[in-house]
Design an enzyme around this catalytic site. Sequence first.
Site, PDB file in Angstrom:
ATOM      1  N   PHE A  43      -1.999  61.125  33.981  1.00  0.00           N
ATOM      2  CA  PHE A  43      -3.396  61.745  33.679  1.00  0.00           C
ATOM      3  C   PHE A  43      -3.470  61.966  32.072  1.00  0.00           C
ATOM      4  CE2 PHE A  43      -5.473  65.779  33.352  1.00  0.00           C
ATOM      5  CZ  PHE A  43      -6.775  65.325  33.165  1.00  0.00           C
ATOM      6  N   VAL A  82      12.864  58.506  32.532  1.00  0.00           N
ATOM      7  CA  VAL A  82      13.508  59.094  31.272  1.00  0.00           C
ATOM      8  C   VAL A  82      14.968  59.591  31.523  1.00  0.00           C
ATOM      9  CG1 VAL A  82      11.486  59.912  30.259  1.00  0.00           C
ATOM     10  CG2 VAL A  82      12.375  61.344  32.025  1.00  0.00           C
ATOM     11  N   LYS A 134      10.775  73.391  33.652  1.00  0.00           N
ATOM     12  CA  LYS A 134      10.468  73.400  32.301  1.00  0.00           C
ATOM     13  C   LYS A 134      10.684  74.356  31.551  1.00  0.00           C
ATOM     14  CE  LYS A 134       6.828  70.311  32.531  1.00  0.00           C
ATOM     15  NZ  LYS A 134       6.647  69.288  31.631  1.00  0.00           N
ATOM     16  N   TYR A 188       9.723  73.140  39.177  1.00  0.00           N
ATOM     17  CA  TYR A 188       8.993  72.605  38.083  1.00  0.00           C
ATOM     18  C   TYR A 188       8.963  73.889  37.060  1.00  0.00           C
ATOM     19  CZ  TYR A 188       4.837  71.452  35.524  1.00  0.00           C
ATOM     20  OH  TYR A 188       3.678  70.955  34.653  1.00  0.00           O
ATOM     21  N   LEU A 214       6.065  63.700  28.185  1.00  0.00           N
ATOM     22  CA  LEU A 214       5.304  64.212  29.019  1.00  0.00           C
ATOM     23  C   LEU A 214       5.646  64.040  30.345  1.00  0.00           C
ATOM     24  CD1 LEU A 214       3.406  64.235  26.490  1.00  0.00           C
ATOM     25  CD2 LEU A 214       1.500  63.557  28.024  1.00  0.00           C
ATOM     26  N   ASN A 260      17.885  62.994  27.320  1.00  0.00           N
ATOM     27  CA  ASN A 260      17.804  61.748  26.647  1.00  0.00           C
ATOM     28  C   ASN A 260      16.939  61.386  25.527  1.00  0.00           C
ATOM     29  OD1 ASN A 260      19.594  60.537  28.485  1.00  0.00           O
ATOM     30  ND2 ASN A 260      18.401  59.675  29.807  1.00  0.00           N
TER      31      ASN A 260
END
Length: 319
Positions: free
Chosen positions: A19, A65, A156, A152, A80, A106
């Site tokens: 998105f 990733v 983060k 999550y 993102l 990475n």
Amino acid sequence: METFMKNKNNILVTGGAGFLGSHLCKKLLKEGYKVICLDNLFSCDIKNVDDLLKYDNFIFVEGDVCDFKINKKVDQIYNLACPASPVHYQRDPVKTIQTNVLGSINMLELAKNNNAKILQASTSEVYGDPMVSPQNEKYWGNVNPIGVRSCYDEGKRAAETLFFDYYRQFDINIKVCRIFNTYGPRMHHNDGRVISNFIIQALSNKPITIYGNGNQTRSFCYVEDLIDGLIMMMNTKKNCVGPMNLGSDIEISIKDLAFKIIKLTKSKSKVQFLEPLSDDPMQRKPDLNQAQTKIGWNYKTSLDEGIKNTVSYFKKNKI
């Protein structure tokens, strides 16, 4: 093939077909950058970037990733990559943690090897269920480390730790943005985000489902405004690292949002209250002082205007 070749910089956008990522890729292309879009399509659709494939300076790479290797020189990296809605990040919580930790390492290594700027798309979820409002960047948060959202929230937070450790240890040019609730065209129709859920339910005259009593609040930022903020932050001087809140500071209850969407869609839907979700934050409102004073950014789009644009998107795509 269309082309915009005025800028020689190569920019890698991880999660670029999602998105936010697809909007960011499009904006960067319009500004003349060469864009490499990396996405494993775990929680998004390649259709989000279909209209970008015609540009000579756009490359789509299907990859992860966590194990991605690239031999191309990059000048900027927007990280993102990570499912951003509970429906998707709870589907494979271990993978969510891996994406935040291994994926960040990475990308930070790639930035170090290329002497590139790197921006981390962090989240307001690092504040957890906040005990202060509005939330400013000095607030450490109130996060449950073992809850169903922790993959999550804590993922983060760990990513932010890595970014600042690479900054201090290796002098990497980092930028960290904490993104508050964002909405707009190209939201996934089945990702559980409140605005897309309510719009789809309203358009089909189905009950608007609210978890809990609806008194919990959020502050919603239109996607184009948010993308402008990310690009402005990326292009700041090296000593502007963040973390920096980006979002709208207009707070609205979920219950009032439901009635607003019913009104704007002229829906016959009724509101239905369900059992509350585990660890669902009661308040979300950013302190935007840093964004306003350090990079001169503020949101521009009113909630009504943004919702109308988003409704038009869902109608056009018959979702």
